[in-house]
Design an enzyme around this catalytic site. Structure first.
Site, PDB file in Angstrom:
ATOM      1  N   HIS A   1       1.549   4.520  -2.917  1.00  0.00           N
ATOM      2  CA  HIS A   1       1.718   5.977  -2.862  1.00  0.00           C
ATOM      3  C   HIS A   1       2.954   6.419  -3.643  1.00  0.00           C
ATOM      4  O   HIS A   1       2.948   7.477  -4.281  1.00  0.00           O
ATOM      5  CB  HIS A   1       1.829   6.441  -1.408  1.00  0.00           C
TER       6      HIS A   1
ATOM      7  N   HIS B   1       0.832  -1.206   0.000  1.00  0.00           N
ATOM      8  CA  HIS B   1       0.000   0.000   0.000  1.00  0.00           C
ATOM      9  C   HIS B   1       0.864   1.253   0.000  1.00  0.00           C
ATOM     10  O   HIS B   1       0.603   2.195  -0.768  1.00  0.00           O
ATOM     11  CB  HIS B   1      -0.921   0.012   1.225  1.00  0.00           C
ATOM     12  N   GLU B   2       1.883   1.281   0.837  1.00  0.00           N
ATOM     13  CA  GLU B   2       2.768   2.447   0.878  1.00  0.00           C
ATOM     14  C   GLU B   2       3.522   2.611  -0.437  1.00  0.00           C
ATOM     15  O   GLU B   2       3.774   3.734  -0.882  1.00  0.00           O
ATOM     16  CB  GLU B   2       3.741   2.337   2.057  1.00  0.00           C
TER      17      GLU B   2
END
Length: 226
Positions: free
Chosen positions: A99, A95-96
């Site tokens: 980004h 998920h990070e």
């Protein structure tokens, strides 16, 4: 009675969201991924697959303090994600990286959120001071200024929603396409991502409710003045 219901909602929704994410993370942090890769290894694989060799991965501090820093192009993973070989670690780490991919591709909502940061910080720091002065001194202009400042902070939280959901969607696509999790692990990985996303939804919902309440107070003050 209505105010009691209101305060119950704005208190209970965030608590429920936090308990949900902690419970879901705790559950799937005990489930090892079939590839047996650590969160740091998953993150590196996702970044390299997208040509983001310049994005570093660092060990951070604090429980679930994972984040991507666009200023230093760094993915920081908490110890329980960095070292863990669980499905929860794979979900959070990817998920990070989602980004980081957004940043590299110039994702519009991410850029907009970054542009809102200074305005949102001002709104968060000064809105309640102005609001309290406006309410207690019966100064509708001061109250309105406080509401405008708060609206900037609320806008930041609303814009955060598509950023977070998009990062989660990118994460799922990456871990599946790259074989970092198996197809039969998709459902469990998605549960971790959804639980985390709900904390942002809860925060935004509470912020909007509070803003609406203040707008009603402002209109009530103006009505009484008339």
């Amino acid at each position: 009675m209505l105010y009691l219901v209101y305060f119950a909602i704005i208190i209970l929704i965030p608590i429920w969201a936090q308990l949900n994410v902690k419970g879901t993370f705790a559950k799937y942090s005990r489930v090892a991924s079939s590839t047996y890769m650590t969160g740091a290894e998953v993150a590196r694989a996702v970044l390299n697959a997208n040509g983001l060799y310049n994005v570093g991965i660092q060990l951070g501090n604090g429980f679930l303090s994972d984040h991507y820093d666009p200023r230093t192009k760094t993915v920081r993973l908490s110890p329980e994600i960095y070292h863990s070989k669980s499905l929860a670690a794979a979900a959070v780490a990817s998920h990070e990286c989602g980004h980081a991919i957004q940043d590299a591709k110039g994702y519009a909502f991410l850029r907009f959120r970054h542009a809102l940061v200074p305005v949102a910080n001002i709104g968060s720091n000064f809105s309640w001071i102005l609001i309290m002065i406006g309410i207690f001194a019966h100064l509708s202009g001061m109250l309105l200024l406080g509401i405008v400042c708060m609206a900037a902070a609320v806008l930041f939280q609303i814009v955060t929603l598509p950023v977070e959901f998009n990062a989660s969607n990118r994460a799922m696509q990456q871990v599946v396409d790259l074989g970092l999790i198996r197809e039969n692990e998709r459902r469990e990985t998605r549960k971790v991502l959804n639980a985390a996303a709900l904390t942002y939804v809860a925060a935004a919902a509470v912020a909007v409710l509070e803003l609406l309440r203040l707008i009603l107070i402002y209109t009530g003050i103006n009505r009484n003045d008339d």
